[in-house]
Design a protein around this motif. Structure first.
Motif, PDB file in Angstrom:
ATOM      1  N   UNK A 164       9.404   5.137  13.989  1.00  0.00           N
ATOM      2  CA  UNK A 164       9.104   3.757  14.076  1.00  0.00           C
ATOM      3  C   UNK A 164       7.747   3.137  14.223  1.00  0.00           C
ATOM      4  N   UNK A 165       7.005   3.888  13.465  1.00  0.00           N
ATOM      5  CA  UNK A 165       5.398   3.480  13.393  1.00  0.00           C
ATOM      6  C   UNK A 165       5.023   3.145  11.956  1.00  0.00           C
ATOM      7  N   UNK A 166       4.225   2.268  11.830  1.00  0.00           N
ATOM      8  CA  UNK A 166       3.547   1.997  10.665  1.00  0.00           C
ATOM      9  C   UNK A 166       2.454   2.528  10.190  1.00  0.00           C
ATOM     10  N   UNK A 167       2.537   3.072   9.015  1.00  0.00           N
ATOM     11  CA  UNK A 167       1.342   3.843   8.390  1.00  0.00           C
ATOM     12  C   UNK A 167       1.087   3.335   6.943  1.00  0.00           C
ATOM     13  N   UNK A 168      -0.320   3.429   6.605  1.00  0.00           N
ATOM     14  CA  UNK A 168      -0.313   2.855   5.321  1.00  0.00           C
ATOM     15  C   UNK A 168      -0.703   4.129   4.368  1.00  0.00           C
ATOM     16  N   UNK A 169       0.300   4.904   3.828  1.00  0.00           N
ATOM     17  CA  UNK A 169       0.165   6.298   3.115  1.00  0.00           C
ATOM     18  C   UNK A 169      -0.315   5.847   1.627  1.00  0.00           C
ATOM     19  N   UNK A 170      -1.218   6.829   1.269  1.00  0.00           N
ATOM     20  CA  UNK A 170      -1.761   6.475   0.183  1.00  0.00           C
ATOM     21  C   UNK A 170      -2.019   8.025  -0.962  1.00  0.00           C
ATOM     22  N   UNK A 171      -1.334   7.901  -1.987  1.00  0.00           N
ATOM     23  CA  UNK A 171      -1.628   9.100  -2.586  1.00  0.00           C
ATOM     24  C   UNK A 171      -2.872   9.361  -3.327  1.00  0.00           C
ATOM     25  N   UNK A 172      -3.668  10.295  -3.128  1.00  0.00           N
ATOM     26  CA  UNK A 172      -4.950  10.402  -3.756  1.00  0.00           C
ATOM     27  C   UNK A 172      -5.514  11.767  -3.547  1.00  0.00           C
ATOM     28  N   UNK A 173      -6.194  12.228  -4.814  1.00  0.00           N
ATOM     29  CA  UNK A 173      -6.862  13.626  -4.849  1.00  0.00           C
ATOM     30  C   UNK A 173      -8.156  13.191  -4.132  1.00  0.00           C
ATOM     31  N   UNK A 174      -8.243  13.831  -3.003  1.00  0.00           N
ATOM     32  CA  UNK A 174      -9.807  13.355  -2.032  1.00  0.00           C
ATOM     33  C   UNK A 174     -10.790  14.077  -2.719  1.00  0.00           C
ATOM     34  N   UNK A 175     -10.747  15.216  -3.474  1.00  0.00           N
ATOM     35  CA  UNK A 175     -11.831  15.810  -4.106  1.00  0.00           C
ATOM     36  C   UNK A 175     -12.408  15.194  -5.199  1.00  0.00           C
ATOM     37  N   UNK A 176     -11.540  14.400  -5.972  1.00  0.00           N
ATOM     38  CA  UNK A 176     -12.061  13.819  -7.322  1.00  0.00           C
ATOM     39  C   UNK A 176     -11.902  12.448  -7.388  1.00  0.00           C
ATOM     40  N   UNK A 177     -10.950  11.676  -6.610  1.00  0.00           N
ATOM     41  CA  UNK A 177     -10.573  10.327  -6.927  1.00  0.00           C
ATOM     42  C   UNK A 177     -11.826   9.479  -6.292  1.00  0.00           C
ATOM     43  N   UNK A 178     -12.177   8.346  -6.738  1.00  0.00           N
ATOM     44  CA  UNK A 178     -13.254   7.570  -6.375  1.00  0.00           C
ATOM     45  C   UNK A 178     -12.411   6.720  -5.362  1.00  0.00           C
ATOM     46  N   UNK A 179     -12.951   6.828  -3.916  1.00  0.00           N
ATOM     47  CA  UNK A 179     -12.399   6.345  -2.740  1.00  0.00           C
ATOM     48  C   UNK A 179     -13.284   4.989  -2.386  1.00  0.00           C
ATOM     49  N   UNK A 180     -13.962   4.328  -3.174  1.00  0.00           N
ATOM     50  CA  UNK A 180     -14.864   3.498  -2.974  1.00  0.00           C
ATOM     51  C   UNK A 180     -14.221   2.252  -2.312  1.00  0.00           C
ATOM     52  N   UNK A 181     -13.005   2.006  -2.657  1.00  0.00           N
ATOM     53  CA  UNK A 181     -12.291   0.884  -2.192  1.00  0.00           C
ATOM     54  C   UNK A 181     -11.821   0.916  -0.854  1.00  0.00           C
ATOM     55  N   UNK A 182     -11.869   2.001  -0.134  1.00  0.00           N
ATOM     56  CA  UNK A 182     -11.540   2.136   1.287  1.00  0.00           C
ATOM     57  C   UNK A 182     -12.384   1.352   2.142  1.00  0.00           C
ATOM     58  N   UNK A 183     -11.967   0.509   3.167  1.00  0.00           N
ATOM     59  CA  UNK A 183     -12.430   0.015   4.220  1.00  0.00           C
ATOM     60  C   UNK A 183     -13.306   0.935   5.321  1.00  0.00           C
ATOM     61  N   UNK A 184     -14.176   0.281   6.339  1.00  0.00           N
ATOM     62  CA  UNK A 184     -14.554   1.139   7.057  1.00  0.00           C
ATOM     63  C   UNK A 184     -13.631   1.464   8.072  1.00  0.00           C
ATOM     64  N   UNK A 185     -14.043   2.783   8.687  1.00  0.00           N
ATOM     65  CA  UNK A 185     -13.166   3.106   9.682  1.00  0.00           C
ATOM     66  C   UNK A 185     -13.789   3.456  10.971  1.00  0.00           C
ATOM     67  N   UNK A 186     -13.204   3.381  12.163  1.00  0.00           N
ATOM     68  CA  UNK A 186     -13.709   3.736  13.548  1.00  0.00           C
ATOM     69  C   UNK A 186     -13.484   5.285  13.799  1.00  0.00           C
ATOM     70  N   UNK A 187     -12.628   5.853  12.762  1.00  0.00           N
ATOM     71  CA  UNK A 187     -12.380   7.274  13.104  1.00  0.00           C
ATOM     72  C   UNK A 187     -11.971   7.835  12.024  1.00  0.00           C
ATOM     73  N   UNK A 188     -12.136   9.089  11.549  1.00  0.00           N
ATOM     74  CA  UNK A 188     -11.545   9.634  10.357  1.00  0.00           C
ATOM     75  C   UNK A 188     -11.609  11.202  10.754  1.00  0.00           C
TER      76      UNK A 188
END
Ligand code: SAM
Length: 285
Positions: A164-188
């Motif tokens: 019962x939690x909400x998570x925004x799941x995204x499929x991506x290859x973090x090594x090669x996909x362009x993740x420029x669209x991501x917003x800013x985060x307080x923790x990664x």
């Protein structure tokens, strides 16, 4: 070999004789505890008071299959389809890494060091265990979780639904996909693949034969490739003073810390509950 009867003491005897080459007596006892709990709904006391009881044929069959699977090194979590993590029971299958108790330390570091983060990113989420645990710790945070594997993300989605939690799941290859669209985060946060191919020889068949190699292995000649990319992503998408927290290969602690420092992170290394260097924390300046 067959189980002599459907009496509990005979089932136990059978389990010990079948499994003794693969597991210690303590491990077999623990496995039986899990099996009786799962298939008969019994706690330890009920089991200990029921040695002379008999069980029905259908339960006997399930337990027999479980013992045969264990003998083939199949992880108990795959047999029962679930694993515990940070007080949650999560669904697992062959598409996700079984969450490890050591990884709970990463959640602990985030809990202690991130003062009420608004946005958190979990890279390489697998079963979703870290993202889900953080969603419980920080119920007001918006959490995004990524993985390359569609099948792993299906398991993670199901886990989020069950918890019962909400998570925004995204499929991506973090090594090669362009993740420029991501917003800013307080923790990664991330527990990426970090086992070198050369370390395979030291690994147990229950991991090697049953867990996804995509989740585990990196090339011998570039073992930190995920950390390099994660540091780049964190450099671009962490707010000032934001925290990067990663699980690491215990044999590559200094190298991983060096990589994060070179990217401008103020970095510290941390041990897991077994005293092994298992986490790096980087603060973005
Ligand atoms: C070590 S597992 C960690 C899973 C989970 N976070 C945990 O702690 O149990 C690493 C995960 O990275 C994912 N992965 C592997 N290569 C990836 C890539 N290029 N991009 C994104 N995810 C990747 C795998 O599918 C796997 O789920």
């Amino acid at each position: 070999m067959r189980i002599a009867s459907n009496r509990i003491c005979d089932i136990e005897r059978f389990a010990y004789s079948e499994l003794q080459e693969v597991y210690s007596a303590d491990e077999i006892r623990n496995l039986l505890k899990i099996i009786f709990e799962e298939y008969l709904g019994w706690d330890l006391t009920t089991w200990l008071l029921s040695k002379q009881k008999t069980i029905n044929q259908s339960d006997l069959l399930k337990i027999n299959f479980a013992i045969k699977d264990l003998k083939r090194h199949r992880p108990i979590q795959h047999i029962i389809g679930k694993a515990d993590f940070c007080g949650m029971t999560l669904r697992v299958d062959e598409n996700v890494l079984i969450p490890r108790p050591e990884t709970e330390g990463l959640v602990g570091l985030a809990k202690d060091r991130c003062p009420s983060p608004k946005r958190i990113l979990d890279l390489c989420t697998g079963s979703g265990c870290i993202a889900l645990a953080l969603a419980k710790v920080f119920p007001n945070a918006e959490i995004t979780a990524m993985d390359i594997s569609e099948k792993a993300l299906e398991v993670a989605q199901q886990n989020a639904w069950n918890q019962k939690v909400t998570i925004n799941f995204l499929q991506a290859d973090i090594l090669s996909d362009d993740l420029a669209e991501l917003p800013m985060f307080d923790a990664i946060v991330s527990n990426p693949p970090y086992v070198r191919e050369q370390e395979k020889a030291e690994m147990q068949p229950n991991v090697l034969d049953y867990e996804p190699h995509l989740a585990l292995f990196v090339p011998n000649d570039d073992p930190l490739l995920f950390y390099r990319r994660i540091a780049e992503i964190a450099h671009k998408h962490l707010v000032t003073n934001g925290l990067l927290i990663v699980e690491i290969n215990e044999n590559l602690g200094e190298e991983t810390a060096g990589l994060l420092r070179a990217k401008g992170f103020e970095t510290s290394l941390h041990n897991d509950f077994k005293g092994r260097t298992r986490f790096a924390v980087g603060r973005r300046g």
